[in-house]
Scaffold this motif. Structure first.
Motif, PDB file in Angstrom:
ATOM      1  N   LEU A  58      22.387  34.927  28.052  1.00 57.15           N
ATOM      2  CA  LEU A  58      22.510  33.637  28.712  1.00 57.15           C
ATOM      3  C   LEU A  58      23.628  32.833  28.054  1.00 57.15           C
ATOM      4  CD1 LEU A  58      18.731  32.691  29.147  1.00 57.15           C
ATOM      5  CD2 LEU A  58      20.258  33.753  30.832  1.00 57.15           C
ATOM      6  N   ASN A  59      24.111  31.826  28.770  1.00 62.45           N
ATOM      7  CA  ASN A  59      25.215  30.998  28.285  1.00 62.45           C
ATOM      8  C   ASN A  59      26.466  31.830  28.008  1.00 62.45           C
ATOM      9  OD1 ASN A  59      23.737  28.411  28.143  1.00 62.45           O
ATOM     10  ND2 ASN A  59      22.584  29.422  26.510  1.00 62.45           N
ATOM     11  N   THR A  60      26.743  32.750  28.936  1.00 62.59           N
ATOM     12  CA  THR A  60      27.963  33.554  28.869  1.00 62.59           C
ATOM     13  C   THR A  60      28.763  33.345  30.148  1.00 62.59           C
ATOM     14  OG1 THR A  60      26.893  35.264  27.529  1.00 62.59           O
ATOM     15  CG2 THR A  60      28.908  35.887  28.656  1.00 62.59           C
ATOM     16  N   ALA A  61      30.034  33.047  30.010  1.00 62.45           N
ATOM     17  CA  ALA A  61      30.936  32.965  31.163  1.00 62.45           C
ATOM     18  C   ALA A  61      31.528  34.350  31.392  1.00 62.45           C
ATOM     19  CB  ALA A  61      32.039  31.943  30.916  1.00 62.45           C
ATOM     20  N   VAL A  62      31.319  34.895  32.585  1.00 60.04           N
ATOM     21  CA  VAL A  62      31.773  36.248  32.921  1.00 60.04           C
ATOM     22  C   VAL A  62      32.854  36.139  33.988  1.00 60.04           C
ATOM     23  CG1 VAL A  62      31.098  38.512  33.805  1.00 60.04           C
ATOM     24  CG2 VAL A  62      29.484  37.180  32.410  1.00 60.04           C
ATOM     25  N   HIS A  63      34.047  36.698  33.724  1.00 64.12           N
ATOM     26  CA  HIS A  63      35.081  36.656  34.734  1.00 64.12           C
ATOM     27  C   HIS A  63      35.778  38.001  34.870  1.00 64.12           C
ATOM     28  CE1 HIS A  63      37.306  34.047  31.462  1.00 64.12           C
ATOM     29  NE2 HIS A  63      36.031  34.137  31.137  1.00 64.12           N
ATOM     30  N   LEU A  64      36.170  38.299  36.106  1.00 66.15           N
ATOM     31  CA  LEU A  64      36.856  39.532  36.457  1.00 66.15           C
ATOM     32  C   LEU A  64      38.195  39.203  37.113  1.00 66.15           C
ATOM     33  CD1 LEU A  64      33.883  41.529  38.020  1.00 66.15           C
ATOM     34  CD2 LEU A  64      35.233  42.306  36.068  1.00 66.15           C
ATOM     35  N   TYR A  65      39.242  39.888  36.635  1.00 70.33           N
ATOM     36  CA  TYR A  65      40.581  39.724  37.195  1.00 70.33           C
ATOM     37  C   TYR A  65      41.094  41.083  37.651  1.00 70.33           C
ATOM     38  CZ  TYR A  65      40.296  35.367  34.524  1.00 70.33           C
ATOM     39  OH  TYR A  65      39.893  34.167  34.006  1.00 70.33           O
ATOM     40  N   HIS A  66      41.756  41.099  38.790  1.00 69.12           N
ATOM     41  CA  HIS A  66      42.359  42.341  39.291  1.00 69.12           C
ATOM     42  C   HIS A  66      43.874  42.203  39.253  1.00 69.12           C
ATOM     43  CE1 HIS A  66      43.967  45.190  42.265  1.00 69.12           C
ATOM     44  NE2 HIS A  66      42.939  45.941  41.936  1.00 69.12           N
ATOM     45  N   TYR A  67      44.505  43.010  38.403  1.00 66.56           N
ATOM     46  CA  TYR A  67      45.970  42.993  38.259  1.00 66.56           C
ATOM     47  C   TYR A  67      46.556  44.244  38.904  1.00 66.56           C
ATOM     48  CZ  TYR A  67      45.403  39.301  34.732  1.00 66.56           C
ATOM     49  OH  TYR A  67      45.095  38.136  34.075  1.00 66.56           O
ATOM     50  N   PRO A  68      47.068  44.145  40.137  1.00 67.13           N
ATOM     51  CA  PRO A  68      47.656  45.329  40.781  1.00 67.13           C
ATOM     52  C   PRO A  68      48.886  45.836  40.043  1.00 67.13           C
ATOM     53  CG  PRO A  68      48.057  43.347  42.085  1.00 67.13           C
ATOM     54  CD  PRO A  68      47.072  42.971  41.022  1.00 67.13           C
ATOM     55  N   GLY A  69      49.554  44.941  39.291  1.00 72.27           N
ATOM     56  CA  GLY A  69      50.734  45.345  38.521  1.00 72.27           C
ATOM     57  C   GLY A  69      50.430  45.751  37.103  1.00 72.27           C
ATOM     58  N   GLY A  70      49.142  45.921  36.781  1.00 75.91           N
ATOM     59  CA  GLY A  70      48.741  46.470  35.496  1.00 75.91           C
ATOM     60  C   GLY A  70      48.922  45.543  34.307  1.00 75.91           C
ATOM     61  N   MET A  71      49.018  46.161  33.127  1.00 76.94           N
ATOM     62  CA  MET A  71      49.103  45.417  31.881  1.00 76.94           C
ATOM     63  C   MET A  71      50.362  44.552  31.821  1.00 76.94           C
ATOM     64  SD  MET A  71      46.365  46.019  30.127  1.00 76.94           S
ATOM     65  CE  MET A  71      46.750  45.570  28.433  1.00 76.94           C
ATOM     66  N   ARG A  72      51.428  45.010  32.437  1.00 74.76           N
ATOM     67  CA  ARG A  72      52.661  44.228  32.438  1.00 74.76           C
ATOM     68  C   ARG A  72      52.458  42.918  33.191  1.00 74.76           C
ATOM     69  NH1 ARG A  72      57.832  47.412  34.272  1.00 74.76           N
ATOM     70  NH2 ARG A  72      57.210  48.534  32.384  1.00 74.76           N
ATOM     71  N   GLN A  73      51.837  43.003  34.356  1.00 75.65           N
ATOM     72  CA  GLN A  73      51.558  41.787  35.125  1.00 75.65           C
ATOM     73  C   GLN A  73      50.627  40.863  34.345  1.00 75.65           C
ATOM     74  OE1 GLN A  73      49.429  42.354  38.811  1.00 75.65           O
ATOM     75  NE2 GLN A  73      49.322  40.150  39.231  1.00 75.65           N
ATOM     76  N   ARG A  74      49.597  41.430  33.732  1.00 75.68           N
ATOM     77  CA  ARG A  74      48.655  40.627  32.950  1.00 75.68           C
ATOM     78  C   ARG A  74      49.386  39.868  31.841  1.00 75.68           C
ATOM     79  NH1 ARG A  74      46.199  41.336  28.069  1.00 75.68           N
ATOM     80  NH2 ARG A  74      44.148  40.330  27.771  1.00 75.68           N
ATOM     81  N   LYS A  75      50.215  40.574  31.109  1.00 77.70           N
ATOM     82  CA  LYS A  75      50.952  39.948  30.009  1.00 77.70           C
ATOM     83  C   LYS A  75      51.842  38.814  30.509  1.00 77.70           C
ATOM     84  CE  LYS A  75      54.436  40.937  26.457  1.00 77.70           C
ATOM     85  NZ  LYS A  75      55.306  41.976  25.848  1.00 77.70           N
TER      86      LYS A  75
END
Length: 252
Positions: free
Chosen positions: A57-74
């Motif tokens: 409990l008391n956890t923020a959970v988030h999901l991100y989808h990066y079609p361009g992979g780690m480079r896009q994330r960075k």
């Protein structure tokens, strides 16, 4: 011992979990809602918190989808980090967080093989937070920790894909139940697989009731039962969590 992504531009999913101090979770939530537009400059698919289950409990959970992979994330995270509004937001919530965790996953190929399975990118592009869902939906995370071995995850996914039609078409499944995606770990705790399901939403459809109805229906699906029996031989543990979407979460 999961199969790694093929390159820095191969699509990835980031699962982030922030464990909040119970006394400060309200402050974190309020500030995060106010700054949700900034967060959505990243490819956010889901943001929510647990009602019950394995995720604390008391956890923020988030999901991100990066079609361009780690480079896009960075690149996108670096751009966001430079914004004064984001720095101000972080200054207001950092003291609320006791622990942060980030893991990288890849969506299983079978996500593209079934029309019923949307994948996470669908929700990034089709944000449902502006739609009146009556707040009745839940997101179910089903986590499998598998045995070590390079073949374990591929064998799991093969068994799962063979058995899945039986579950999806089980008589009595609630019409709101939907498989969103299947994820396997790439960076973090390896040989981990997640199922992400949506239940309820719209009208008076209660998510918990919809989930229980669909679970009961799947127990009568013989191919699914047989598949899970074989999958169980590959796993060391299994747990579930029920998450409630935040008001700004694209996946509702």
């Amino acid at each position: 011992m999961s199969t790694p992504t093929s390159s820095s531009t191969s699509p990835i999913v980031e699962l982030r979990q922030y464990h909040l101090h119970p006394a400060s979770s309200g402050t974190y939530t309020q500030n995060t809602i106010q700054a949700s537009g900034l967060r959505k400059t990243l490819p956010l698919a889901f943001f929510g918190s647990p009602e019950t289950g394995a995720v604390p409990l008391n956890t923020a959970v988030h999901l991100y989808h990066y079609p361009g992979g780690m480079r896009q994330r960075k690149n996108e995270r670096a751009t966001l980090a430079k914004k004064d509004e984001w720095k101000q937001y972080l200054g207001g919530v950092k003291e609320c967080m006791m622990q942060q965790k980030s893991e990288i996953y890849v969506e299983a190929g079978l996500v593209n093989d079934f029309e019923e399975v949307t994948g996470l990118e669908y929700w990034v592009k089709n944000d449902q937070s502006t739609v009146d869902t009556c707040g009745n939906s839940i997101i179910e995370l089903r986590k499998y920790q598998l045995k070590l071995g390079y073949d374990t995850v591929p064998n799991f996914l093969k068994l799962y894909a063979q058995a899945l039609p039986s579950k999806l078409n089980a008589v009595g499944t609630h019409p709101t139940t939907q498989l969103i995606t299947i994820l396997s770990s790439d960076i973090g705790s390896l040989n981990t697989v997640y199922e992400v399901w949506k239940h309820g939403g719209g009208g008076n459809s209660c998510g918990m009731e919809a989930m229980e109805q669909s679970r009961q229906a799947s127990r009568g699906a013989q191919e699914w039962r047989s598949g899970i029996s074989e999958i169980a031989k590959l796993a060391t543990s299994f747990d579930t969590s029920i998450l409630k979407p935040a008001s700004f979460s694209p996946l509702q």
